[in-house]
Enzyme design. Structure first.
Site, mmCIF file in Angstrom:
data_model
loop_
_atom_site.group_PDB
_atom_site.id
_atom_site.type_symbol
_atom_site.label_atom_id
_atom_site.label_comp_id
_atom_site.label_asym_id
_atom_site.label_seq_id
_atom_site.Cartn_x
_atom_site.Cartn_y
_atom_site.Cartn_z
ATOM 1 N N ASP A 80 0.879 -1.153 0.000
ATOM 2 C CA ASP A 80 0.000 0.000 0.000
ATOM 3 C C ASP A 80 0.929 1.218 0.000
ATOM 4 O O ASP A 80 2.116 1.110 0.300
ATOM 5 C CB ASP A 80 -0.891 -0.028 1.255
ATOM 6 C CG ASP A 80 -1.773 1.197 1.364
ATOM 7 O OD1 ASP A 80 -2.391 1.581 0.353
ATOM 8 O OD2 ASP A 80 -1.836 1.779 2.462
ATOM 9 N N ARG A 81 0.404 2.384 -0.330
ATOM 10 C CA ARG A 81 1.250 3.579 -0.375
ATOM 11 C C ARG A 81 1.151 4.389 0.915
ATOM 12 O O ARG A 81 2.062 4.389 1.733
ATOM 13 C CB ARG A 81 0.865 4.444 -1.592
ATOM 14 C CG ARG A 81 1.911 5.513 -1.903
ATOM 15 C CD ARG A 81 1.402 6.519 -2.906
ATOM 16 N NE ARG A 81 0.573 7.504 -2.213
ATOM 17 C CZ ARG A 81 0.171 8.651 -2.739
ATOM 18 N NH1 ARG A 81 0.471 8.942 -3.989
ATOM 19 N NH2 ARG A 81 -0.564 9.488 -2.046
ATOM 20 N N ASP A 82 -0.002 5.071 1.108
ATOM 21 C CA ASP A 82 -0.156 5.982 2.245
ATOM 22 C C ASP A 82 -0.187 5.203 3.555
ATOM 23 O O ASP A 82 -0.986 4.291 3.731
ATOM 24 C CB ASP A 82 -1.443 6.799 2.088
ATOM 25 C CG ASP A 82 -1.449 7.638 0.812
ATOM 26 O OD1 ASP A 82 -0.362 8.032 0.358
ATOM 27 O OD2 ASP A 82 -2.542 7.887 0.281
ATOM 28 N N SER A 108 -8.954 7.974 -3.662
ATOM 29 C CA SER A 108 -10.277 8.571 -3.855
ATOM 30 C C SER A 108 -10.232 10.097 -3.817
ATOM 31 O O SER A 108 -11.206 10.751 -4.198
ATOM 32 C CB SER A 108 -11.274 8.053 -2.816
ATOM 33 O OG SER A 108 -10.936 8.512 -1.526
ATOM 34 N N THR A 149 -2.864 1.210 -4.506
ATOM 35 C CA THR A 149 -3.313 2.259 -3.601
ATOM 36 C C THR A 149 -4.666 2.835 -4.010
ATOM 37 O O THR A 149 -4.912 3.079 -5.186
ATOM 38 C CB THR A 149 -2.246 3.389 -3.512
ATOM 39 O OG1 THR A 149 -2.701 4.433 -2.666
ATOM 40 C CG2 THR A 149 -1.887 3.947 -4.876
ATOM 41 N N SER A 164 -2.444 10.999 5.819
ATOM 42 C CA SER A 164 -3.187 12.118 6.390
ATOM 43 C C SER A 164 -4.672 11.847 6.238
ATOM 44 O O SER A 164 -5.126 11.472 5.153
ATOM 45 C CB SER A 164 -2.829 13.415 5.654
ATOM 46 O OG SER A 164 -3.716 14.451 6.035
ATOM 47 N N ARG A 180 -11.403 -0.646 -6.065
ATOM 48 C CA ARG A 180 -11.216 -0.013 -4.758
ATOM 49 C C ARG A 180 -11.065 -1.086 -3.690
ATOM 50 O O ARG A 180 -11.962 -1.907 -3.477
ATOM 51 C CB ARG A 180 -12.398 0.902 -4.445
ATOM 52 C CG ARG A 180 -12.220 1.664 -3.153
ATOM 53 C CD ARG A 180 -13.312 2.719 -2.980
ATOM 54 N NE ARG A 180 -13.287 3.269 -1.649
ATOM 55 C CZ ARG A 180 -12.414 4.156 -1.210
ATOM 56 N NH1 ARG A 180 -11.499 4.628 -2.020
ATOM 57 N NH2 ARG A 180 -12.449 4.585 0.036
ATOM 58 N N ASP A 233 -1.457 -0.920 5.994
ATOM 59 C CA ASP A 233 -1.722 -0.384 7.327
ATOM 60 C C ASP A 233 -3.212 -0.418 7.654
ATOM 61 O O ASP A 233 -3.613 0.023 8.720
ATOM 62 C CB ASP A 233 -1.184 1.049 7.452
ATOM 63 C CG ASP A 233 -1.930 2.042 6.574
ATOM 64 O OD1 ASP A 233 -2.306 1.676 5.432
ATOM 65 O OD2 ASP A 233 -2.141 3.187 7.014
ATOM 66 N N ASP A 268 -6.705 14.053 6.007
ATOM 67 C CA ASP A 268 -7.118 15.107 5.074
ATOM 68 C C ASP A 268 -6.565 14.861 3.667
ATOM 69 O O ASP A 268 -6.648 15.744 2.821
ATOM 70 C CB ASP A 268 -6.643 16.475 5.572
ATOM 71 C CG ASP A 268 -7.342 16.895 6.849
ATOM 72 O OD1 ASP A 268 -8.534 16.568 7.010
ATOM 73 O OD2 ASP A 268 -6.694 17.546 7.685
ATOM 74 N N TYR A 269 -5.993 13.690 3.431
ATOM 75 C CA TYR A 269 -5.437 13.280 2.139
ATOM 76 C C TYR A 269 -4.092 13.956 1.857
ATOM 77 O O TYR A 269 -3.905 15.127 2.160
ATOM 78 C CB TYR A 269 -6.401 13.554 0.972
ATOM 79 C CG TYR A 269 -7.679 12.765 1.078
ATOM 80 C CD1 TYR A 269 -7.827 11.564 0.412
ATOM 81 C CD2 TYR A 269 -8.719 13.212 1.871
ATOM 82 C CE1 TYR A 269 -8.999 10.821 0.527
ATOM 83 C CE2 TYR A 269 -9.887 12.481 1.995
ATOM 84 C CZ TYR A 269 -10.024 11.290 1.324
ATOM 85 O OH TYR A 269 -11.169 10.566 1.451
#
Length: 180
Positions: A7-9, A53, A50, A16, A100, A127, A18-19
């Protein structure tokens, strides 16, 4: 060929609620890029799957996302590493797409890209529960990191056999030791 799906984030970069909206906001987690480079040097192909959205929500553009991924690749190159494939879902939760996560569309595309019928035994590092569920649907071995949303995810029932590590660097250490 050894393949790993990340996964990335929250795994590679700081997440975040808040993206992450720009290359300036995109910041690698400590040790994540060096971990990817170590995996590359040991013969691993690295794919990223990832959900993004923020595209559908209008928080950033395709150009912004491309700039984030260019920054990732540039910083990785400085470490002697690379990501071999980056696939993302641009849809919002209500779109009804099959890409997704937790749906396995991105993972099916990775399997197709690498000419595999499935991803049996391929490590998936995430995560969040949805990262792991998407990979497990195609036979991946789940690894949860405590970075990003990982601590919150620990409170949920995890897929059978999930191994938990502090961060991507610890997962890389484990995999490299395991394959010696």
């Amino acid at each position: 060929m050894k393949l790993i799906v990340l996964d990335r984030d929250g795994v590679i970069n700081v997440d975040s609620d808040d993206y992450v909206r720009s290359a300036e906001q995109w910041q690698p987690l400590p040790g994540s890029l060096a971990a990817i480079a170590r995996l590359n040097r040991a013969g691993w192909q690295v794919a990223v799957a990832t959900n993004q959205s923020g595209l559908a929500r209008g928080y950033f553009t395709e150009d912004d996302l491309a700039a984030m991924h260019e920054k990732l690749q540039r910083l990785l190159a400085e470490e002697g590493g690379r990501v071999d494939l980056i696939l993302y879902c641009p849809h919002g939760p209500e779109a009804g797409c099959n890409c997704r996560k937790p749906l396995p569309g991105l993972f099916r595309a990775i399997a197709t890209q690498y000419g595999r019928p499935d991803l049996a035994g391929v490590p998936v590092v995430g995560d969040s529960l949805r990262d792991l569920e998407a990979g497990v649907a195609l036979g991946c071995t789940p690894y949860l990191v405590r970075t990003g949303k990982g601590e919150r995810t620990l409170a949920k029932p995890l897929p059978a056999g999930t191994q938990v590590f502090a961060d991507l660097a610890a997962v890389a250490d484990h995999l490299l030791e395991e394959t010696r």
